[in-house]
Scaffold this active site. Sequence first.
Site: not given
Length: 406
Positions: A355-357, A395
């Site tokens: 995930l982009c976090t 996402l």
Amino acid sequence: MILAPSTIDLFAFGEESLLDLVSGQASPFFAYDLGAARERFRRLRAALPQRVRLAYAVKSNPGLPLLETFSAEGAWFDCASAGEVSTVLAAGGTGAGMVFAGPAKSERDLQAALFAGARVQVDGIEDVARLHTLHEGAEPLPVSVRVNPAQGVSEVATIIGGGGPSAFGVDEEVVEEFLTEAARYERVRISGVQVFAASNELDAGRLLANHRTALRIARHVQAVLGRELDLVDLGGGLGVRYDVTQPSLDVRTLGAGLGRVLEENAWFTGELLLEPGRWLSAPTGVYCARVVRTKDSRGERFVMLEGGINHLLRPLMTGQPFPTLALRPGVGVIGSAGSGAAGGALVRTTLAGPLCTSLDRLGTGDLPADLRPGDVVVFGQAGAYAATQAMTHFLSHPAPEQVWVG
């Protein structure tokens, strides 16, 4: 290499079964051993006094095959939503063996509980008032009141139990006022008490101390009501270890101690309920995710997996990761906690997801230094508070498959 004896209880499947699973199933996925679930239910049932009923806490894992397994063993069920009630009924459970809890029950929830015939645990006078309106039976509706203890609570980590300020239940200090006000609602009858004062407790002594607190509160409620209670719900809190250095809960000690607690409280002759969830379901499941890439960043080792907090949220919420082992398809286990590594030393590794976090972390633990793309990280104790507690839609990655074995 095989799993170290000290870690076997952390994972639901042996090495050969894990190899078969990862070779025949697209990653990431959850797998559950229903035979292990049956064995754990029977072991706990045998350890406890016969008069203690077991109500499986559905919140820990609501998988239909698991509920069917426990239903066939004679379990009661602890539900906390209309959806859980529906699933339990589909699994063969009945309202006569169901309790219904929750700090903010919607009208839909209450209607589902009443339709099923479940025993509702009220958390405040609002629950009593709405049940008074909804109940259409000729006799008053028997309910239990959840009491938030003022003191005498012993636990390590507060999740849904404990003392102090709480969204749950009626504070013990004002329970007499609550009972007086509840008596105005003639179609509802307080006839039971529930006290949930621990979460994932590994010490039988602490659990027993909390059970004594629950029965002390129940005795006071019975005296105020001037009539005998028919149900005392001791809640759950039976824990499982997530680390090889932790002890396991001794359920035989718990059972023997609970027997003594009941002897001390001979005044109570009604039903006694215990609500194990995690203890029954956690060791039945594993989560398997393939390694996508590895990297070193400013002195820290990272391993990126195909799944992250969209599948396993617990490490982010509690700061305590699931136990892990590393598996190489076609080879076997190449490293696990407490057993060293087949191909070299174990190194401190941060597990990250796709995930982009920067929140997407699955914990830090010791894994083989030569872990490489295509290897699989297996998370143990993943049969509870895993698949259905995760941020599945975050996402828009696909949901993991869930495989039921046995």
